[in-house]
Design an enzyme around this catalytic site. Structure first.
Site, PDB file in Angstrom:
ATOM      1  N   CYS A 237      -1.122   3.589  -6.540  1.00 44.02           N
ATOM      2  CA  CYS A 237      -1.948   3.025  -5.467  1.00 44.02           C
ATOM      3  C   CYS A 237      -2.206   1.588  -5.888  1.00 44.02           C
ATOM      4  O   CYS A 237      -2.495   1.330  -7.067  1.00 44.02           O
ATOM      5  CB  CYS A 237      -3.268   3.789  -5.361  1.00 44.02           C
ATOM      6  SG  CYS A 237      -4.547   2.957  -4.371  1.00 44.02           S
TER       7      CYS A 237
ATOM      8  N   CYS B 237       0.861  -1.176   0.000  1.00 43.89           N
ATOM      9  CA  CYS B 237       0.000   0.000   0.000  1.00 43.89           C
ATOM     10  C   CYS B 237       0.908   1.240   0.000  1.00 43.89           C
ATOM     11  O   CYS B 237       1.732   1.400   0.909  1.00 43.89           O
ATOM     12  CB  CYS B 237      -0.851  -0.036   1.267  1.00 43.89           C
ATOM     13  SG  CYS B 237      -1.874   1.423   1.535  1.00 43.89           S
TER      14      CYS B 237
HETATM   15  N1  DGL Z   1      -4.027   0.508  -1.741  1.00 43.39           N
HETATM   16  C1  DGL Z   1      -3.600   1.654  -1.076  1.00 43.39           C
HETATM   17  C2  DGL Z   1      -2.467   2.382  -1.753  1.00 43.39           C
HETATM   18  O1  DGL Z   1      -1.663   1.764  -2.410  1.00 43.39           O
HETATM   19  C3  DGL Z   1      -4.553   2.503  -0.269  1.00 43.39           C
HETATM   20  C4  DGL Z   1      -5.887   2.786  -0.766  1.00 43.39           C
HETATM   21  C5  DGL Z   1      -6.784   3.412   0.291  1.00 43.39           C
HETATM   22  O2  DGL Z   1      -7.107   2.730   1.255  1.00 43.39           O
HETATM   23  O3  DGL Z   1      -7.137   4.581   0.115  1.00 43.39           O
HETATM   24  O4  DGL Z   1      -2.299   3.567  -1.623  1.00 43.39           O
END
Ligand code: DGL
Length: 264
Positions: free
Chosen positions: A182, A70
């Site tokens: 993301c 993430c």
């Molecule tokens: N998947 C996450 C990222 O790479 C976060 C997404 C979220 O929860 O807003 O930033």
């Protein structure tokens, strides 16, 4: 030996899918912080405590290495996590550096998609400052996209309309590369491909992250290759419906790393 993957939701599965391709003989524990997804529209302090709590739950179950799959969580808590735990921890950041380097010859700009929280962090400013000497990087927050993804909204028409409206203000001829900053966004690579001019390439940090994971396991002397590619799922709400959703989502992206068919 178990490698943990942590994300707010199903985004991190795009990174796990890459790991299953490159390191198929490890065992995996994937945790989604379903009680708190999305992170990208919440405050830094709240997200920090969600991450520390979630990772602690994984540590109780037992992990030998951890991928923070993430970008948002990495920008908020990676240093603190590394101070707390002695096992190897890999984070993720938007692939701005390779994008700028690969795009160099085209003379075109780079557009970074990420969550609002990632784009607001000093870590992101520092990254862009370091690698974007020519001032060619623009950033676009796409907060709704995580929510669409969590709702498994992969309908091509709906999502094409969404992307077209988000990109309406940009002259796409000026851009050569889009960074998917993301881990939820790669699900939409196929749909983006439909609406982007053919000269624009997309890049995410998944392959680079798994390469670094592999190198770090070696550096720490952690024995690899004795697992079976098994994946255990956990989530902060312990919601059986969400656990099923994770399995479905992983199956959807496992082959290509993005969704190739509509799910109803
Ligand atoms: N998947 C996450 C990222 O790479 C976060 C997404 C979220 O929860 O807003 O930033």
């Amino acid at each position: 030996m178990t490698i943990g993957f942590f994300d707010s939701g199903i985004g991190g599965l795009t990174v796990l899918a890459e790991s299953l391709r490159r390191l198929p003989t490890e065992n995996y524990l994937f945790m989604a912080d379903t009680l708190h997804v999305p992170y990208g529209t919440k405050s830094k302090d709240d997200v920090r405590s969600f991450i520390l709590e979630g990772v602690e739950q994984m540590v109780h179950v037992g992990i030998d290495a951890l991928v923070i799959a993430c970008n948002t969580a990495t920008s908020i808590a990676i240093n603190e996590l590394r101070e707390r735990y002695s096992f190897p921890i890999i984070g993720m950041e938007p692939a701005v550096k390779p994008a700028v380097e690969m795009n160099h010859a085209t003379g075109k700009r780079v557009l970074v998609f990420a969550t609002p929280l990632t784009l607001q962090q000093p870590k992101y400013y520092a990254l862009v400052h370091r690698v974007d000497e020519g001032g060619i990087v623009d950033s676009l927050p796409l907060p709704e996209l995580v929510e669409y993804c969590e709702a498994m909204q992969f309908d091509r028409e709906t999502m094409r309309d969404y992307f077209r409206s988000q990109l309406a203000a940009y002259n796409l001829d000026d851009y050569g590369m889009i960074v998917l900053g993301c881990t939820h966004y790669p699900y939409y690579k196929g749909i983006l491909h439909d609406i982007l001019p053919p000269h624009i390439e997309m890049i995410d940090g998944n392959a680079g992250t798994i390469k670094r994971l592999s190198a770090l396991l070696n550096r720490y002397g952690i024995p690899t290759g004795s697992g079976s590619g098994s994946v255990r799922f956990m989530c902060s709400g312990n919601d059986p419906v969400y656990l099923d959703k994770m399995e479905t989502a992983l199956a959807l992206i496992r082959e290509d790393g993005y969704v190739t068919q509509s799910v109803v």
